[in-house]
Design a protein around this motif. Sequence first.
Motif, PDB file in Angstrom:
ATOM      1  N   TRP A 262      29.600 178.741  83.331  1.00  0.00           N
ATOM      2  CA  TRP A 262      30.327 177.481  83.435  1.00  0.00           C
ATOM      3  C   TRP A 262      29.415 176.312  83.051  1.00  0.00           C
ATOM      4  O   TRP A 262      29.785 175.444  82.273  1.00  0.00           O
TER       5      TRP A 262
ATOM      6  N   LEU B  10      29.028 176.268  79.383  1.00  0.00           N
ATOM      7  CA  LEU B  10      30.187 175.754  78.660  1.00  0.00           C
ATOM      8  C   LEU B  10      30.278 174.245  78.763  1.00  0.00           C
ATOM      9  O   LEU B  10      30.552 173.553  77.794  1.00  0.00           O
ATOM     10  N   THR B  11      30.016 173.746  79.954  1.00  0.00           N
ATOM     11  CA  THR B  11      30.143 172.313  80.155  1.00  0.00           C
ATOM     12  C   THR B  11      28.872 171.578  79.770  1.00  0.00           C
ATOM     13  O   THR B  11      28.830 170.359  79.787  1.00  0.00           O
TER      14      THR B  11
ATOM     15  N   LYS C  12      26.162 171.311  81.355  1.00  0.00           N
ATOM     16  CA  LYS C  12      25.694 170.513  82.488  1.00  0.00           C
ATOM     17  C   LYS C  12      24.186 170.289  82.425  1.00  0.00           C
ATOM     18  O   LYS C  12      23.415 171.213  82.256  1.00  0.00           O
TER      19      LYS C  12
END
Lengths: 495, 384, 123
Positions: free
Chosen positions: A472, A475-476, A478
């Motif tokens: 995640w 994907l983002t 961060k």
Amino acid sequence: MDTIKTFFEGGVFIYGCMMLLMYAVLAIQSYRGIKLFRKRSSFTDYYQLLESPLTPGISVIAPAFNEGVTIISNVRSLLTLNYTRFEVIIVNDGSTDDTLDKLIHEFQLVEVDFAYNERIKTQPVKRIFKSVNTAYDKLLVIDKVNGKSKADASNAGINAASFDYFLCTDVDCIIERDTLLRMIKPFMAEDYRKVKEVGEPCPECGYVHIEEDSMRVIATGATLRIANSCEVDEGVIVRVRPPEKVLPRFQEMEYIRAYVLGKMGWSMMNSVPNVSGGLGLFDKEIAIKAGGYDHASFAEDMDIITRMNAYMIDNNLKYAIRYIPTTQCWTEGPPNMKVFSRQRTRWGRGLSEIITIHRKILFNPRYKKMGMIVLPYNLFFEFLAPIIEFTGIIYYIYLIATHQVNWLYALILLIFVYLYSVMITTLAVCWDQLTYGYYKTWREVIGLALMAFLEPLIYHPLIVFFALRGYWFFLTGKKTSWGNMQRQGFGKKKT
Amino acid sequence: MALLQLSAFPSTIESIFRNAPLAIQIAMVFIVVAITGTALAYYSILRSRYRGYRRDKKLSVLLPEIDNLIIDEVLTNPDMQQDIPADQVPLNLEPFQRLPLDRPWARQALTDRIIHFRRNVRGNMGNLLRNLYIQLELDKDTMKKMKSRRWEKKVQALVELTSLNMSIADVTILPLTNSRNRELRAAARHAYIKLSKNEPFKFFDVVTDPLLMWDQVELFRIITTTEGIAIPNFARWITYSGNKSVVSFCLKLVVHYNQLAAVPAIIKLLDTRDHYLRADAINCLGKLKVAEAEDQLVRIYTSQPLHCQIEILKAIGRISSGRNIDFLKTEFLHSTDFDLRKSAAKSLVKNEWFAKQVIDELLATSSPENLRILKHCMNPLIKY
Amino acid sequence: MSKILLIEDDEIMPKIVARILPATEYQLDHVSNGKEALLKLEATNFDYDLIITDIMMPYANGFEILSKVKNQSRPIPVIIVSNAGNEDMIMEGFKLGADDFLKKPILPAELLIRVKRLLMKNT
């Protein structure tokens, strides 16, 4: 709807079977490997390397960041490795504590003009130190601007290294004394060689030309274990013990499975996917030509191996990466959930990164085993596994909610997967005991092996969760606030 | 009631199995496989732990006993103090009968211990240890291992024989030197060199597969430590061998024995097309400090690949005749490659006796990077 | 009676050395690694007439011990006994002030003679 259902169920079943089959293959291959290793060690005299002038030199590279508490004893233990031709390069990666001062004081270091050749670009190197005491003349200390990654620091070490091979490790890893002797052997004794003589003797030099079709070993790795409950005296392991706390204990079991069963099995098939960042011996020339470590990567150890593989194949060179089954390095495993989650999330992120960065190699027949086996394996069984497991659970919940579950069959399948995973892990512990009788008592061994029964229920769900979190974040995109702490994922050692 | 249920259990399972889809059937089979596998793994872990425990316990009693016996009967043998040759010293074997020598593991432990002792002492005492091994008929065990069908046993036997310097008939070893198993083949060759009475270096003539680095280390040790081995002129293989690794290995031996007689052969080797071999030859000339070759090395310099050029620069440093200071200086100042400049600087420093002025001049005029290289090479704290 | 410190991690070597150097003339203390050696030396205030040491040992190697010993006001003669016969290492040892170097396997008579000679020189 029903077609989707059948498709999904069939797909998952085939996927599951493939995965279990892979594990079975790895278990058998690694058993073969360990048998061969045992046969060889029944007559191999590693110590002859100590008296030989032909022994290759090794540069031991250990980056250090704020390790002031343990730096002295750890450097000392590196300096007393059993080997004759080696140097120890400590890269102080802009520590903000007294790491460097302690080193300077303890080992009588002075700044020297050093012919530093920046073959791999890194953050600037500020100063380089050598000891005025001949007893420490194997030590070289580099002080550089913090590069926020272990990769950048290791690269600086590689740039300063004088020997053809380098051992990459962490300052907080504890290395067994004979490690260099054992790990250099695969480089010197790769016996896959086909030699054929070509044509008549050459009129100029009188030689029959020999076409040498030899394999170059570009890296070796060895088993790592968790140091948490081992007794350590000034950087030397005096008593090996499985971790007492539950979380590190699970990790010890996982490490044994991943190394003794996994990597050893891959090594027998000559398709090792990764050499751990905690301990790996590399061919310097190839590592530099492949571009060194990538400082932006979250999985720099796997990344460099993938690029070294690609370099060899691009240049039509035969190569091998080998593993030895004995444990040569003990590392501090994350002792609590917070550090652990950070480490595993990072690993998950690193894996997604590897798959995307090297997608050109994936399924590319030109890259042979690398493209057709190693990376696809990583894609399907390492990367996709958490996702598939997660969707599987969601699907199950859906089935339960809509009352479509055949409870009996579901139960049988669950028992099957559970027991199979227990078997694989137990086999790994068993193979590990075959290489060397680690631990003092049989109780400790069984205590560790029994964790296999708890793993699928407790440890495994955690890993899946953290891996998904890593995906995640990937994907983002961060931004992580770990900064310097990212390589510091390990807990601080007690002194 | 419970008993009834229990006896019904297999048949229930059977009916489930029959009616289940294939996937479930496979799963059921594998449940059985997994249970068996796990149980076997546990059994084998416990068994190996138990065996290890028993072995350690037995050895912890036996080894001190062996040590004491060897020390009392061999090391402090009164005849040893008077320099009587080992083969004339009678050994008192009786105390050794106290050991459980009817057991193979005990005999093996004793053999290993004798070898361990011999790794620490040589000379007359070493010979007497060897006599002990023979007189206790431990060599029969080793010969038995030689006949084993398992290759690793044969290698173990060969290692034991070589470390104890036991002669073996050529007919026993020679077939093994062509074994299909590389490790056995290597061990047999090593044993042959060490133990053969005839022509120890014969296999240099016939070997076609490359000598691995590992084998070279082992060979080097055997050749350089065997007492009474006649060292031939290695130029023979440098000139005539078609096996590259043999040539390169002989070059290392030439350096070790400082065989200046081989120099013409090595100079001829500079013409070889194989640049790795050429680099080895240059390296060898440098280590032998062959000043006559220096001019030729400088002459061929420009046409060489990088690693040969580095070797040439190093060789000039090693020879340190002071005749090629200008060449080194030019390379140091004008070469674009970092390693070439570093090697040139190092060799200049090694020629310091003659190059004092040049070095001073360079120190005063070099670019910052070159200055750092030069200072690096002049610093006695830095070895490489 | 001369006091000799033997620093050696092999388990057999001390037993051999103990036989070569008769107990009537030499008092032999044995430690098996660098740490113990340094502790022992400090505890006895470097009160030894001779040190026989291996090079490669855990905690601190022979060179480190050598440099500590040679920095004392009363330097103790040191013999290095090692199976590492690498030329570089021998040179390094002498650079640090080692008085003698014996390669394993040793000749018992040779060890005895060198020990005697070094002890004579220092009395």
